[in-house]
Write an enzyme that holds these catalytic residues in place. Sequence first.
Site, short mmCIF file in Angstrom:
data_model
loop_
_atom_site.label_atom_id
_atom_site.label_comp_id
_atom_site.label_asym_id
_atom_site.label_seq_id
_atom_site.Cartn_x
_atom_site.Cartn_y
_atom_site.Cartn_z
N PHE A 50 -13.50 6.98 -26.51
CA PHE A 50 -12.83 6.72 -25.25
C PHE A 50 -12.94 5.24 -24.93
CE2 PHE A 50 -10.97 8.86 -21.61
CZ PHE A 50 -10.63 10.08 -22.16
N GLN A 58 -8.29 1.53 -9.60
CA GLN A 58 -7.99 1.55 -11.03
C GLN A 58 -6.56 2.00 -11.30
OE1 GLN A 58 -9.88 4.48 -14.01
NE2 GLN A 58 -10.66 2.47 -14.56
N HIS A 77 -4.39 3.39 -14.26
CA HIS A 77 -4.52 3.97 -15.59
C HIS A 77 -3.35 3.50 -16.44
CE1 HIS A 77 -4.91 6.83 -18.83
NE2 HIS A 77 -6.05 7.25 -18.34
N LEU A 87 -0.37 11.60 -15.53
CA LEU A 87 -1.34 11.00 -16.43
C LEU A 87 -1.21 11.51 -17.87
CD1 LEU A 87 -3.86 9.19 -16.34
CD2 LEU A 87 -5.19 11.27 -16.08
N GLU A 127 -6.39 9.01 -21.71
CA GLU A 127 -6.89 8.00 -22.63
C GLU A 127 -7.38 8.66 -23.92
OE1 GLU A 127 -9.18 5.20 -20.41
OE2 GLU A 127 -10.52 4.85 -22.08
N ARG A 185 -9.69 0.25 -19.00
CA ARG A 185 -8.37 0.48 -18.42
C ARG A 185 -7.80 -0.73 -17.69
NH1 ARG A 185 -9.84 6.54 -16.24
NH2 ARG A 185 -9.64 7.53 -18.26
N HIS A 203 -4.78 5.35 -10.17
CA HIS A 203 -5.54 6.46 -10.71
C HIS A 203 -6.83 6.76 -9.95
CE1 HIS A 203 -6.75 9.31 -13.69
NE2 HIS A 203 -7.79 8.61 -14.10
N ARG A 240 -13.85 1.52 -13.44
CA ARG A 240 -14.54 2.67 -13.99
C ARG A 240 -14.14 2.89 -15.44
NH1 ARG A 240 -13.04 7.76 -14.89
NH2 ARG A 240 -11.14 7.79 -13.63
#
Lengths: 151, 250, 604
Positions: free
Chosen positions: C133, C257, C259, C269, C272, C303, C370, C411
């Site tokens: 990730f 954030q 995304h 979404l 990721e 991100r 996000h 994050r």
Amino acid sequence: MTSSTIEAPRSPRPVARKRRVNWEKWGWLYMRGSGVLLIVLIAAHLFTNLIAGQGGVKAIDFAFVGGKWSNPFWKVWDTLLLWLALIHGSNGMRTIVNDYVSNPKVRKTMLIALLASSVVLLLLGTLVIYTFDPCPAGSLPSDLPSFCPAQ
Amino acid sequence: MSTVLEERPAAADAIQKFTATMMIRRFDPDVDTEPRWQEFSVEMLPTDRVLDALHQIKWEQDGSLTFRRSCAHGVCGSDAMRINGRNRLACKTLMKDLDISKPVYVEAIKGLPLEKDLVVDMEPFFASYREVQPFLQSSSKPEKERLQSAEQRARFDDTTKCILCAACTSSCPVFWTDGQYFGPAAIVNAHRFIFDSRDEASEVRLDILNDKEGVWRCRTTFNCTEACPRGIQVTQAIAEVKAAVLRGRP
Amino acid sequence: MSDIPDSSTAPTRTIDGVHYHQHDIVIVGAGGAGMRAAIQAGAGASTAVISKLYPTRSHTGAAQGGMAAALANVEDDNWEWHTFDTVKGGDYLVDQDAAEILAKEAITAVLELENMGLPFNRTPEGKIDQRRFGGHTSEHGKAPVRRACYAADRTGHMILQTLFQNCVKLGINFFNEFYVLDLIMTEVDGEKRPAGVVAYELSTGELHVFQGKAVIFATGGFGKIYKTTSNAHTLTGDGVGIIWRKGLPLEDMEFFQFHPTGLAGLGILLSEAARGEGAILRNSEGERFMERYAPTIKDLAPRDIVARCMRTEIREGRGAGPNKDYLYLDITHLSPEVIDAKLPDITEFARTYLGVEPYTEPVPVLPTAHYAMGGIPTNVKAEVLSDNTTVVPGLYAAGECACVSVHGSNRLGTNSLLDINVFGKRAGDNAVEYVKTAEFAPLPDDAAEFVKGLIDQVRGATGTERIATLRRELQESMDDNAQVFRTEETLIAVTEKIQELRERFLNISVQDKGKRFNTDLLEAIELGFLLDLAEVVVYSALSRQESRGGHFREDFPKRDDEKWLVHTMAYLSGDAHSADAGDHIKLSTKPVVITNYQPMERKY
């Protein structure tokens, strides 16, 4: 207040379900088992009555039935056919009543009527198969089929 | 600086827009004695969903139109409704996939008490769900994870996808009769644990579903499988539970 | 047995049509953090969980990719590397003591979920499988590491279902479709404490007062301040807004954030995890452009970086499509079997919503709003703070609504599902500990008065402005001016817009005047929260004259550790409706906790 149309469940769910003999499971199994047997029973029945022998379907008459039931094999065969098919059909009807009749009183009445008619038909049918006599004693000769011995 | 131009992807050309007619079954318990159909006209883009049409009505025409929605992409299960006679999620049904030469009919899911417009009381549905003990029951207290092979995991994968939207249960003709049948969703959630190799209470759940109102009431009409927005093979799951009841084990 | 007994959800008394309930612990929100707290709380104290949705509708269920924990099931890993990645991912604004706890307790959190029944994907040995990730590396940034525990691309769904299942098992009292609109604070021994919350019951329009010794806020984020967002329609920041209106501070609100991979135009979404499994971002020329920006970990950079690079590619004319305004996520080189096993849902989203077949075609994507890194400041015990250090006894917050801060200015993917489990559990445990000795703070006689007034006022609103119009204008202005790139100019533009919208908000109309399921009324109230929070976000962003993590100021493109290695604390003071945001928002700073990792340049 909620809509009074068919959208609403007619009774709230019971908090606890009663545990008792599980007829639904046996009923479900019975339908499958009897269904398979009935395919064989009915196919043979139709074959012997309609196709086999001389004349095929034209050969069926009172005498033909009388002749068949003089053979214990066909007596058992037809008894099985009677019981399996009638119970199969009645159970199917019971399912339909359960699924589609919502009023408890109407539902109960219909189920009792169904049960009563099934029992009567089963007993009557069985009685006929085993007490069938094509040439009952004491009948007028004119009422009897030709193959009966003269009395 | 502002990036206005960049922020408008696939610039929606005006020519792509089309008009659709929505027929919505309205019901306000404070005013109506019976539900009634109301017609609305909406301007839609090809990418718009039925949920967008409902939002357009609520936001631009009639604020009192009431429906549930949350994630808007088919994972939360809020907006199951009957669209042209089929149970679907409003957020997963694209307007362009419907025949918009005719009005699009939208109504609440059936079999649960209607509360208002497209909103029903979900409590009977969740009551059924709770009854099948939808949680892992295991006496072992491992220090790390319990081991489970990929095959064992795959055995119940399909039924883990359930989002409890009630599309299946409220499409089931047996459930419509009296609402006493457990319904496909509860059986799906029982299936998820019955076939989980880590669980030890399968027999209990099989016993619960071996009930007058349990799996045997399923008539295999496949309405549930067709309705499931997650593509769960619901009828197959019910059949597997039936077979497990007969065997007495998963 | 699993049926929730009616007695405990029934109110203890009803006065003037307001229902009163009493529970030791009152949890607001039934997403991942709320239910994880409830599992701890329900076992140790009388607990009520109040949610504006049915619990399984919560947006935790939309999380896809995974939950990070250094289990080292598939390759060498340890929690210290995880801590480092979290700190570096958050551009050093992370409180490092909290990040250590997050990374350390991640391991038990994942194992507990497995023990509760969560169906993780498995390794050939039957252990929990892990995958790569963004931003998660081994040996402090050397190479990507497999750390994310996952269940296909439905990890959040599985977590939400598993937590709900365990709440059913424990017989937790849920109050579904109850909107909490006020927190009651009472002064006890010279300090303010929570006495309970006031909730509006959606189905009846009646008010309920929940008295509690401890109150836990787990109300999620507020992504609906933006137009293009992966967030649910219901994520309107009500909980954060309530805290704000109570005069309690909000921390780091400027950090939001974006995304990188939302479906273009829709914001839905695409996890990721796709890139974790090998997907590649490409521009119109088919180039794997992330190679240029982050040579070591390429598409698996954090991100904020990827989102910025994508925006830069589009600005420099390498966007795809007729208007050159999106980019491609390419998974065509993965086999359909791998895609079906590991990424089934997101490929279905592409098919359903864009009509694109991901097996053979690249999927158009764009950054989408996000996650809010900021929120209600708490310490590592999940206790809410009323300033930089003072704890509000009995008040807790966990999940996206809280700011511990484990995410700093950005994050890392998979750390949010971790956050809700680690700090949700901590909130529950600490609340149970607290209520053992605490007394109920007394409720004022007019506990429900404020909400009653609010509801009557909004329901009676007969102005000329439509809620949806105001909300759309807010969202569009936020997208245009306070998204991935910000400048003083754009931030002032959106500040002025918010000011205008707040004035117009006084003139709204609510069409539904009924009591039952009045969602029209609640959308109006939610818009009020959105306006409040957007203002704090923008005001905080305006003040932070540097670029860090999710906050990128084109007029201040460098990180400035001299001046800005601090958290922003925003307080409501004075008249909330005054024209100038500066009249009612006071900003101050809070030091960042640094233990092991001194700030370094952030390169990937």
